[in-house]
Design an enzyme around this catalytic site. Sequence first.
Site, PDB file in Angstrom:
ATOM      1  N   HIS A  47      22.757   4.800 -31.600  1.00 49.67           N
ATOM      2  CA  HIS A  47      24.012   4.911 -32.364  1.00 49.67           C
ATOM      3  C   HIS A  47      23.841   5.743 -33.639  1.00 49.67           C
ATOM      4  CE1 HIS A  47      26.007   2.145 -29.700  1.00 49.67           C
ATOM      5  NE2 HIS A  47      25.136   1.175 -29.950  1.00 49.67           N
ATOM      6  N   ASP A 107      21.211  -4.843 -22.423  1.00 46.91           N
ATOM      7  CA  ASP A 107      22.455  -5.581 -22.692  1.00 46.91           C
ATOM      8  C   ASP A 107      23.525  -5.495 -21.605  1.00 46.91           C
ATOM      9  OD1 ASP A 107      22.479  -2.994 -23.699  1.00 46.91           O
ATOM     10  OD2 ASP A 107      23.323  -3.505 -25.647  1.00 46.91           O
ATOM     11  N   ASP A 110      22.018   1.661 -21.858  1.00 47.71           N
ATOM     12  CA  ASP A 110      22.413   0.565 -22.734  1.00 47.71           C
ATOM     13  C   ASP A 110      23.875   0.217 -22.410  1.00 47.71           C
ATOM     14  OD1 ASP A 110      21.482  -0.666 -25.654  1.00 47.71           O
ATOM     15  OD2 ASP A 110      23.656  -0.398 -25.526  1.00 47.71           O
ATOM     16  N   HIS A 162      26.243  -0.162 -24.402  1.00 51.27           N
ATOM     17  CA  HIS A 162      27.146   0.579 -25.282  1.00 51.27           C
ATOM     18  C   HIS A 162      26.897   2.075 -25.187  1.00 51.27           C
ATOM     19  CE1 HIS A 162      26.415  -3.449 -27.070  1.00 51.27           C
ATOM     20  NE2 HIS A 162      27.734  -3.428 -27.219  1.00 51.27           N
TER      21      HIS A 162
HETATM   22 ZN   LIG Z   1      23.859  -1.843 -26.755  1.00 48.84          ZN
END
Ligand SMILES: [Zn+2]
Length: 349
Positions: free
Chosen positions: A164, A287, A198, A200
Site C-alpha cells: 500500500h 488475508d 493479498d 486488498h
Molecule cells: Zn491485505
Amino acid sequence: MISGTMPLLYTPDHLLHAPGGEFDQGKIVDYRDSPERVDGIYLHLIARGLCLPVRFTRAAGIDDLFRVHSLQMLDFLEATSNAIQDETRYQYAETFPIRAAMAARPKSLAGRLGYYSTDLNSPVGQGTWQALLSAAGLALQGAEMLMRHETSCAYVLCRPPGHHAGPDFFGSYSYTNHAALAASRLMALGQVAILDIDYHHGNGTQAIFWEEPRVLYTSLHIDPNLDLPYFSGYAHETGGSQAPGSTFNLPLPPGITSGSYLAALEALLRAVRAFRPAALVVSLGYDPYQGDPTSAFRVEAGAYSAIGSRIAALRLPTLIVQEGGYAVETLPALAENFVTVFLEGMLVK
Ligand SMILES: [Zn+2]
C-alpha cells in the site's frame, strides 16, 4: 539451486515497529499487523524443515528506497522516527489534507503525516524507520540471491507489509514497498512480473509501476467498491499512457469460494506467462483466507497448496514477499501449505 528447502529471509528488526492499537469504528483495538504474524510463520517453516534461514546481511539505505519512493517521503519517515523519544509512543495522523488544494507541503510532523498517509493505520514510532530499512534490506538481499542464481526462489518474510506504499504516499500498515523495491532490482535481469494475491489491492505497487512497461503488475483482490483501498484496484485501470496493459486488476466479489478464486488466479497466471518475464515477485498476503478477520472470501486453508502449485508451474525465478494476513493462529499452517507444494513444483524437472 534449491535442494528441497526454501531460503527464508528474516530479521527480528521488525520487532522495533509494534504500534499498540488502531481505530476501528470509534474503538481502539489491537494493531492487526502484530509481530506474532511473521514470527509464527518463521518458527513453523524452520521447524517443519521447509525453509532454511539466510543470514541477514544489511539493512537498506535511503539510496535504495529512492528507487521507488520520493526523497521527501523517506526523509519525513526518518525524521519522524528520530524525533520520537519514547519507544512506546506512535504518532498518528490527525488530518488528511486535500493535496490538490495545497500551495506547499505542511511543515509540522502531524501535518506531514496526514499529507503522506492515506489512512490512520500507519502510525510512526521510534523504531519504525529502522524496521523499514531492515525489511527493505531483506527484499533486496532476496532479489540479489536470484540475480546471482544462488537459488530459483526465496521467501522474504518481512514486516510491516508494503504494497500500500506508493511513490509519495503510504497507509494501511504499509510505509515502504518491499515487493516493488525487489522488482526494481530484478529489472536488471529483464522484464519482471508481480503477482499480488493479498486480499486488498496493492495500490502502492500499482502506482509505482503505472508508467513502467517493463513491469507487469497483476492483482487479485476484493472489489474496491467494498473494501480498502477503495480508490484503486478497478478492472479499468490497465496502466499509464507510457505503459498500456502493464496493470491487470481482477477484483472479486465477497463470498468467493476456493474454486472460483483459483480460476481467477489462472487468469493472472496467463497474463504473467504472456508477458514472458525474467523473474516473478509474489506479493503474498494470506488475508484472502476465510478465517482472516479482514476477509469476506470463502478461500479455504487447503487452497494455499493449490496456489503454491500453480505459481511454481510458471517455472520462473520467484521471490515471495510477505504482505498481509491477520489470522495469526492459522498463518503458520497457511504458509506451510503454500511452501510445501510450491517447493515440490519448483523441484519438478
Ligand atoms: Zn491485505
